[in-house]
Design an enzyme around this catalytic site. Structure first.
Site, mmCIF file in Angstrom:
data_model
loop_
_atom_site.group_PDB
_atom_site.id
_atom_site.type_symbol
_atom_site.label_atom_id
_atom_site.label_comp_id
_atom_site.label_asym_id
_atom_site.label_seq_id
_atom_site.Cartn_x
_atom_site.Cartn_y
_atom_site.Cartn_z
ATOM 1 C CB SER A 196 -36.322 -13.718 -21.273
ATOM 2 O OG SER A 196 -35.397 -12.859 -22.047
ATOM 3 C CG ASP B 230 -28.978 -14.408 -5.481
ATOM 4 O OD1 ASP B 230 -28.547 -15.143 -5.883
ATOM 5 O OD2 ASP B 230 -28.878 -13.064 -6.355
ATOM 6 C CG ASP C 180 -30.653 -23.726 -4.856
ATOM 7 O OD1 ASP C 180 -31.903 -23.154 -5.598
ATOM 8 O OD2 ASP C 180 -30.374 -24.724 -4.894
ATOM 9 C CB ILE D 98 -32.109 -7.383 -13.693
ATOM 10 C CG1 ILE D 98 -31.683 -7.271 -15.419
ATOM 11 C CG2 ILE D 98 -33.533 -6.380 -13.736
ATOM 12 C CD1 ILE D 98 -32.823 -8.000 -15.744
ATOM 13 C CE1 TYR E 160 -33.671 -17.187 -19.092
ATOM 14 C CE2 TYR E 160 -33.384 -15.916 -21.487
ATOM 15 C CZ TYR E 160 -33.794 -16.257 -20.547
ATOM 16 O OH TYR E 160 -33.909 -14.362 -19.880
#
Length: 259
Positions: free
Chosen positions: A112, A33, A42, A14, A153
């Site tokens: 999410s 990233d 990181d 995404i 998650y």
């Protein structure tokens, strides 16, 4: 005027789709990233979070128009908590000073629809308290529990959604004219989900858990288009919203319970 955006997780999925979309519109993007990015950092570590803010600061000239906290992991391990929650919060808080110089600042987080599934209350509480040591320790326990490891998650995503809900209307965000919102994707075709949807049988099994009656699995650019609008000048009044772009999962799972 060309807008400048920061996108974490810009090298794939995404984040990459959002970068490509914004750049195709002539906008400037500073990608963050682990690799293939303008700022390599990181977000699972405190040092990486500091490096992210410093790197963006060197490149942005002191002002950023939009922040997209997209970077995330779905591994059943503590690193998922470190990136999805603490990395996202550090992104928002660390880059907020750069937004203050924009005439139309915006910030968006990718959560999410997994946030709607059962979570681990102890882990969510540690995240809400901002206790990274306790949260990582709880995630370590869950990671060894095959029955509940998958809750790591969803717990990290529910916690970051709640963080936005609690902070978006406050003085630091709404009070500074910065719309701060969340998108909650369903199953999206990205490297993160590639194995889960590699065959029709696997895809069907996943969609039993994550029902998406409207057009099924989505491409990453579908989410990127929503992110681009939320991060754009047209979005003036959405505040603290969690918008599920999930083909109907939210409607199926929660039904009327949103009231």
């Amino acid at each position: 005027m060309v807008r400048t955006s920061v996108i974490t997780g810009s090298a794939s999925g995404i984040g990459r789709a959002t970068r490509d979309l914004l750049e195709s519109r002539g906008e400037r993007v500073i990608g963050v990233d682990l690799r293939d990015a303008d700022v390599v950092a990181d977000l699972a570590t405190a040092e990486g979070r500091v490096a992210m803010v410093e790197g963006v600061g060197r490149l942005c000239g002191g002002t950023v128009d939009a922040v997209f906290a997209v970077a995330g992991l779905a591994q059943p391990s503590p690193v998922t908590v470190a990136v999805n929650y603490f990395g996202a919060v550090a992104t928002l808080e660390g880059l907020r000073p750069f937004l203050l110089g924009s005439v139309a600042p915006r910030a968006v987080v990718v959560s999410s629809m997994a946030a709607l599934h059962p979570v681990d209350d102890q882990l969510v509480a540690a995240l809400a308290a901002g206790d990274e040591i306790a949260a990582l320790a709880r995630a370590e326990v869950l990671a060894k529990d095959l029955e509940h490891a998958g809750r790591i998650y969803g717990s990290s995503k529910r916690a970051i959604s709640q963080w936005v809900r609690r902070h978006a209307p406050g003085t630091a965000w709404a009070g500074a004219s910065i719309p701060l919102n969340v998108v909650g994707p369903g199953v999206i075709a990205t490297p993160m989900t590639a194995d889960l949807i590699a065959t029709e049988e696997k895809k069907a099994a996943l969609l039993e858990i994550v029902p998406m009656p409207l057009n099924g699995v989505a491409e990453a650019v579908t989410v990127a288009r929503l992110l681009a609008w939320l991060g754009g000048v047209e979005n003036t009044h959405l505040c603290g919203q969690v918008i599920y772009i999930d083909g109907g999962s939210d409607a199926v799972i929660r039904g009327d319970s949103v009231w």
